[in-house]
Design a protein around this motif. Structure first.
Motif, PDB file in Angstrom:
ATOM      1  N   VAL A 164       2.831  -1.585  -9.698  1.00  0.00           N
ATOM      2  CA  VAL A 164       1.493  -1.806  -9.651  1.00  0.00           C
ATOM      3  C   VAL A 164       0.178  -1.176 -10.169  1.00  0.00           C
ATOM      4  O   VAL A 164      -0.671  -1.311 -10.501  1.00  0.00           O
ATOM      5  CB  VAL A 164       1.097  -2.327  -7.998  1.00  0.00           C
ATOM      6  N   VAL A 165       0.038   0.417  -9.734  1.00  0.00           N
ATOM      7  CA  VAL A 165      -0.464   1.418 -10.228  1.00  0.00           C
ATOM      8  C   VAL A 165       0.172   2.227 -11.830  1.00  0.00           C
ATOM      9  O   VAL A 165      -1.090   1.890 -12.577  1.00  0.00           O
ATOM     10  CB  VAL A 165       0.054   2.930  -9.186  1.00  0.00           C
ATOM     11  N   ILE A 166       1.248   1.557 -12.192  1.00  0.00           N
ATOM     12  CA  ILE A 166       1.493   1.809 -13.489  1.00  0.00           C
ATOM     13  C   ILE A 166       0.463   1.194 -14.135  1.00  0.00           C
ATOM     14  O   ILE A 166      -0.382   1.390 -15.549  1.00  0.00           O
ATOM     15  CB  ILE A 166       2.555   2.063 -13.653  1.00  0.00           C
ATOM     16  N   ARG A 167       0.750  -0.158 -13.919  1.00  0.00           N
ATOM     17  CA  ARG A 167       0.184  -1.252 -14.721  1.00  0.00           C
ATOM     18  C   ARG A 167      -1.359  -1.427 -14.678  1.00  0.00           C
ATOM     19  O   ARG A 167      -2.752  -1.218 -15.246  1.00  0.00           O
ATOM     20  CB  ARG A 167       0.103  -2.792 -13.772  1.00  0.00           C
ATOM     21  N   ALA A 168      -2.254  -1.424 -13.112  1.00  0.00           N
ATOM     22  CA  ALA A 168      -3.088  -0.801 -13.300  1.00  0.00           C
ATOM     23  C   ALA A 168      -3.959   0.681 -13.909  1.00  0.00           C
ATOM     24  O   ALA A 168      -4.845   0.667 -14.351  1.00  0.00           O
ATOM     25  CB  ALA A 168      -3.925  -0.521 -11.489  1.00  0.00           C
ATOM     26  N   LEU A 169      -3.484   1.626 -13.736  1.00  0.00           N
ATOM     27  CA  LEU A 169      -3.920   2.951 -15.093  1.00  0.00           C
ATOM     28  C   LEU A 169      -4.286   2.564 -16.524  1.00  0.00           C
ATOM     29  O   LEU A 169      -5.012   3.084 -16.878  1.00  0.00           O
ATOM     30  CB  LEU A 169      -2.902   4.056 -14.306  1.00  0.00           C
ATOM     31  N   LEU A 170      -3.138   2.015 -16.714  1.00  0.00           N
ATOM     32  CA  LEU A 170      -2.644   1.309 -18.183  1.00  0.00           C
ATOM     33  C   LEU A 170      -4.349  -0.015 -18.249  1.00  0.00           C
ATOM     34  O   LEU A 170      -4.720   0.335 -19.078  1.00  0.00           O
ATOM     35  CB  LEU A 170      -1.901   0.599 -18.148  1.00  0.00           C
ATOM     36  N   GLU A 171      -4.901  -0.548 -17.569  1.00  0.00           N
ATOM     37  CA  GLU A 171      -5.139  -1.714 -17.632  1.00  0.00           C
ATOM     38  C   GLU A 171      -6.644  -1.030 -17.577  1.00  0.00           C
ATOM     39  O   GLU A 171      -7.694  -1.311 -18.282  1.00  0.00           O
ATOM     40  CB  GLU A 171      -4.918  -3.157 -16.353  1.00  0.00           C
TER      41      GLU A 171
ATOM     42  N   ARG B  88       1.004  -1.193  -0.101  1.00  0.00           N
ATOM     43  CA  ARG B  88       0.244   0.022  -0.152  1.00  0.00           C
ATOM     44  C   ARG B  88       0.683   0.920  -0.067  1.00  0.00           C
ATOM     45  O   ARG B  88       0.298   2.095  -0.707  1.00  0.00           O
ATOM     46  CB  ARG B  88      -1.253   0.168   1.093  1.00  0.00           C
ATOM     47  N   GLU B  89       1.906   1.134   0.953  1.00  0.00           N
ATOM     48  CA  GLU B  89       2.680   2.428   0.964  1.00  0.00           C
ATOM     49  C   GLU B  89       3.553   2.728  -0.777  1.00  0.00           C
ATOM     50  O   GLU B  89       3.708   3.551  -0.887  1.00  0.00           O
ATOM     51  CB  GLU B  89       3.710   2.306   1.930  1.00  0.00           C
ATOM     52  N   GLY B  90       3.629   1.534  -1.093  1.00  0.00           N
ATOM     53  CA  GLY B  90       4.586   1.965  -2.353  1.00  0.00           C
ATOM     54  C   GLY B  90       3.636   1.942  -4.126  1.00  0.00           C
ATOM     55  O   GLY B  90       3.985   2.583  -4.294  1.00  0.00           O
ATOM     56  N   ALA B  91       2.165   1.512  -3.335  1.00  0.00           N
ATOM     57  CA  ALA B  91       1.360   2.405  -4.282  1.00  0.00           C
ATOM     58  C   ALA B  91       0.495   3.409  -4.245  1.00  0.00           C
ATOM     59  O   ALA B  91       0.490   3.932  -5.248  1.00  0.00           O
ATOM     60  CB  ALA B  91       0.324   1.333  -4.243  1.00  0.00           C
ATOM     61  N   LEU B  92       1.011   3.906  -3.420  1.00  0.00           N
ATOM     62  CA  LEU B  92       0.414   5.288  -2.578  1.00  0.00           C
ATOM     63  C   LEU B  92       1.358   6.447  -3.580  1.00  0.00           C
ATOM     64  O   LEU B  92       1.409   7.355  -3.701  1.00  0.00           O
ATOM     65  CB  LEU B  92      -0.002   5.843  -1.569  1.00  0.00           C
ATOM     66  N   GLN B  93       3.281   5.872  -2.657  1.00  0.00           N
ATOM     67  CA  GLN B  93       3.877   6.279  -3.628  1.00  0.00           C
ATOM     68  C   GLN B  93       3.865   6.701  -5.079  1.00  0.00           C
ATOM     69  O   GLN B  93       4.497   7.498  -6.038  1.00  0.00           O
ATOM     70  CB  GLN B  93       5.384   5.814  -2.729  1.00  0.00           C
ATOM     71  N   GLY B  94       4.049   5.160  -5.780  1.00  0.00           N
ATOM     72  CA  GLY B  94       3.727   4.646  -7.228  1.00  0.00           C
ATOM     73  C   GLY B  94       2.400   5.709  -7.675  1.00  0.00           C
ATOM     74  O   GLY B  94       2.914   6.412  -9.132  1.00  0.00           O
ATOM     75  N   MET B  95       1.603   6.408  -6.958  1.00  0.00           N
ATOM     76  CA  MET B  95       0.362   7.106  -8.203  1.00  0.00           C
ATOM     77  C   MET B  95       1.400   8.272  -7.894  1.00  0.00           C
ATOM     78  O   MET B  95       0.828   9.278  -8.941  1.00  0.00           O
ATOM     79  CB  MET B  95      -0.677   6.738  -6.503  1.00  0.00           C
ATOM     80  N   GLU B  96       1.974   9.194  -6.900  1.00  0.00           N
ATOM     81  CA  GLU B  96       2.289  10.432  -7.418  1.00  0.00           C
ATOM     82  C   GLU B  96       3.149  10.305  -8.192  1.00  0.00           C
ATOM     83  O   GLU B  96       3.157  11.120  -8.838  1.00  0.00           O
ATOM     84  CB  GLU B  96       3.164  10.723  -5.590  1.00  0.00           C
ATOM     85  N   ALA B  97       4.003   9.054  -8.049  1.00  0.00           N
ATOM     86  CA  ALA B  97       5.184   9.554  -9.555  1.00  0.00           C
ATOM     87  C   ALA B  97       5.033   8.003 -11.402  1.00  0.00           C
ATOM     88  O   ALA B  97       6.047   8.847 -11.408  1.00  0.00           O
ATOM     89  CB  ALA B  97       6.289   9.047  -8.188  1.00  0.00           C
ATOM     90  N   ALA B  98       3.734   7.951 -11.174  1.00  0.00           N
ATOM     91  CA  ALA B  98       3.275   7.155 -12.700  1.00  0.00           C
ATOM     92  C   ALA B  98       3.782   7.894 -13.284  1.00  0.00           C
ATOM     93  O   ALA B  98       3.456   9.448 -13.419  1.00  0.00           O
ATOM     94  CB  ALA B  98       1.682   6.510 -11.883  1.00  0.00           C
ATOM     95  N   PRO B  99       4.198   7.883 -14.672  1.00  0.00           N
ATOM     96  CA  PRO B  99       4.320   8.378 -15.240  1.00  0.00           C
ATOM     97  C   PRO B  99       3.042   8.412 -15.917  1.00  0.00           C
ATOM     98  O   PRO B  99       2.834  10.134 -17.343  1.00  0.00           O
ATOM     99  CB  PRO B  99       5.882   7.852 -16.598  1.00  0.00           C
ATOM    100  N   ASN B 100       1.860   7.850 -15.911  1.00  0.00           N
ATOM    101  CA  ASN B 100       0.761   8.056 -17.192  1.00  0.00           C
ATOM    102  C   ASN B 100      -0.326   8.431 -16.152  1.00  0.00           C
ATOM    103  O   ASN B 100      -1.450   8.406 -16.617  1.00  0.00           O
ATOM    104  CB  ASN B 100       0.410   6.001 -17.348  1.00  0.00           C
TER     105      ASN B 100
ATOM    106  N   ARG C 107      -6.452   8.302  -4.328  1.00  0.00           N
ATOM    107  CA  ARG C 107      -5.342   7.321  -3.699  1.00  0.00           C
ATOM    108  C   ARG C 107      -6.647   6.833  -1.971  1.00  0.00           C
ATOM    109  O   ARG C 107      -6.296   5.859  -1.615  1.00  0.00           O
ATOM    110  CB  ARG C 107      -5.227   8.637  -2.144  1.00  0.00           C
ATOM    111  N   ASP C 108      -7.914   7.591  -1.902  1.00  0.00           N
ATOM    112  CA  ASP C 108      -8.741   7.021  -1.464  1.00  0.00           C
ATOM    113  C   ASP C 108      -9.282   5.431  -2.197  1.00  0.00           C
ATOM    114  O   ASP C 108      -9.543   4.179  -1.544  1.00  0.00           O
ATOM    115  CB  ASP C 108     -10.160   7.321  -1.599  1.00  0.00           C
ATOM    116  N   ALA C 109      -8.894   4.707  -3.459  1.00  0.00           N
ATOM    117  CA  ALA C 109      -9.544   3.554  -4.338  1.00  0.00           C
ATOM    118  C   ALA C 109      -7.818   3.002  -3.417  1.00  0.00           C
ATOM    119  O   ALA C 109      -8.358   2.145  -3.120  1.00  0.00           O
ATOM    120  CB  ALA C 109      -9.302   4.168  -5.736  1.00  0.00           C
ATOM    121  N   ILE C 110      -7.163   3.746  -3.821  1.00  0.00           N
ATOM    122  CA  ILE C 110      -5.801   2.797  -3.316  1.00  0.00           C
ATOM    123  C   ILE C 110      -5.938   1.850  -1.983  1.00  0.00           C
ATOM    124  O   ILE C 110      -5.631   0.830  -1.568  1.00  0.00           O
ATOM    125  CB  ILE C 110      -4.436   3.073  -3.762  1.00  0.00           C
ATOM    126  N   ASN C 111      -6.437   2.775  -0.751  1.00  0.00           N
ATOM    127  CA  ASN C 111      -6.531   2.536   0.697  1.00  0.00           C
ATOM    128  C   ASN C 111      -7.460   1.555   0.556  1.00  0.00           C
ATOM    129  O   ASN C 111      -7.283   0.849   1.410  1.00  0.00           O
ATOM    130  CB  ASN C 111      -6.430   3.644   1.421  1.00  0.00           C
TER     131      ASN C 111
END
Length: 295
Positions: free
Chosen positions: A138-145, A16-28, A42-46
């Motif tokens: 995880v977040v990059i993949r989820a955004l793409l999918e 979860r911590e990695g996903a929240l950080q990834g959401m902020e830095a995701a290139p997409n 962020r609420d969705a990730i949580n």
């Protein structure tokens, strides 16, 4: 016991911590996110990656492959002093400044090739870098999918549904270089992780992980984690798509409200202008009548 001794009992929280950080830095990451929209993601990730929920899924996966003899052997391996010591090293999360300082030192005095080879052996058997990279995307993949299909969408757009395998392949092509770059970075950080271990200890640990029991156990844990990550990514993709749809509806409603307000304002201004014109005509007519009477 396997999760704790194997160092994966912290996986759910780290995910979860990695996903929240990834959401902020995701290139997409959507570029036009409002603070409200960003918080909705962020609420969705949580919600999807709630640690107790992920932890329960991981435990279920591990139990699904339970083999009394193999698990007993693996637990005995995990309890060996060298594994306990190395797992403790692996559980410590360094700060960016600590890693930066360490790498500055390495530039002046690089690791001996033999030590670097031992760290690579440990990583190849334990799959730490690979797992870390899987979590990072995880977040990059989820955004793409989330842009491929949504629940119930296949019936409405069968062509799109039929094209899903090709679309998923495209997702993998986009993610692969990011995943590989993160894995490479993680492997470099392992030099810091094991900085206080001697070469003899690294060799002992590598040999332990490379044993039949070690490979089976680490492969089992990695397989369980990959399965949980796959399920979580799919669920997160659906949740992101739902949140995005909600945000679009909200923007549309706000836009409609703004348009309606603008139209109302325009009508009011028009009415005011009409009243002013009527008043002016009345004044002019009154002035004309007075002038005629005076004449």
């Amino acid at each position: 016991e396997v999760m704790k001794l194997g160092g994966v009992d912290r996986f759910a929280t780290q995910l979860r911590e990695g996903a929240l950080q990834g959401m902020e830095a995701a290139p997409n990451r959507p570029a036009d996110l409002t603070p409200e929209s960003a918080q909705a993601y962020r609420d969705a990730i949580n919600r999807v990656l709630e640690p107790d929920k992920i932890d329960a899924k991981l435990r279920k996966r591990i139990r699904s492959v339970f083999d009394p003899a193999r698990f007993a052997s693996f637990i005995a391996l995990l309890k060996q002093p060298i594994n306990v010591k190395m797992t403790k090293f692996e559980s410590q999360t360094p700060t960016s400044d600590q890693v930066k300082h360490f790498f500055e030192t390495l530039r002046k005095k690089p690791l001996a090739p033999a030590r670097q080879a031992l760290i690579h052996r440990i990583d190849a058997a334990g799959k730490a870098s690979e797992r870390g990279a899987d979590v990072s995307v995880v977040v990059i993949r989820a955004l793409l999918e989330s842009g491929i299909t949504a629940p119930g969408e296949a019936k409405e757009t069968p062509v799109k549904a039929e094209g899903a395998p090709a679309a998923m392949a495209a997702v993998e092509r986009k993610i692969a270089p990011i995943h590989d770059a993160v894995a490479m970075q993680n492997r470099a950080v392992l030099a810091y992780t094991y900085r206080n271990a001697s070469d003899a200890e690294l060799k002992q640990y590598a040999t332990l992980l490379e044993s039949d029991t070690g490979r089976w156990g680490m492969g089992m844990l990695s397989g369980a984690i990959k399965a949980v990550l796959g399920d979580a990514t799919n669920e997160l993709a659906d949740e992101i798509k739902r949140v995005a749809a909600d945000q679009r509806k909200l923007k549309q409603a706000e836009s409609k409200k703004e348009k309606e307000q603008a139209a109302a304002d325009a009508r009011e201004l028009k009415a005011e202008a009409a009243d002013a014109a009527a008043e002016k005509r009345a004044e002019e007519k009154s002035g004309h009548a007075a002038a005629t009477e005076t004449s």
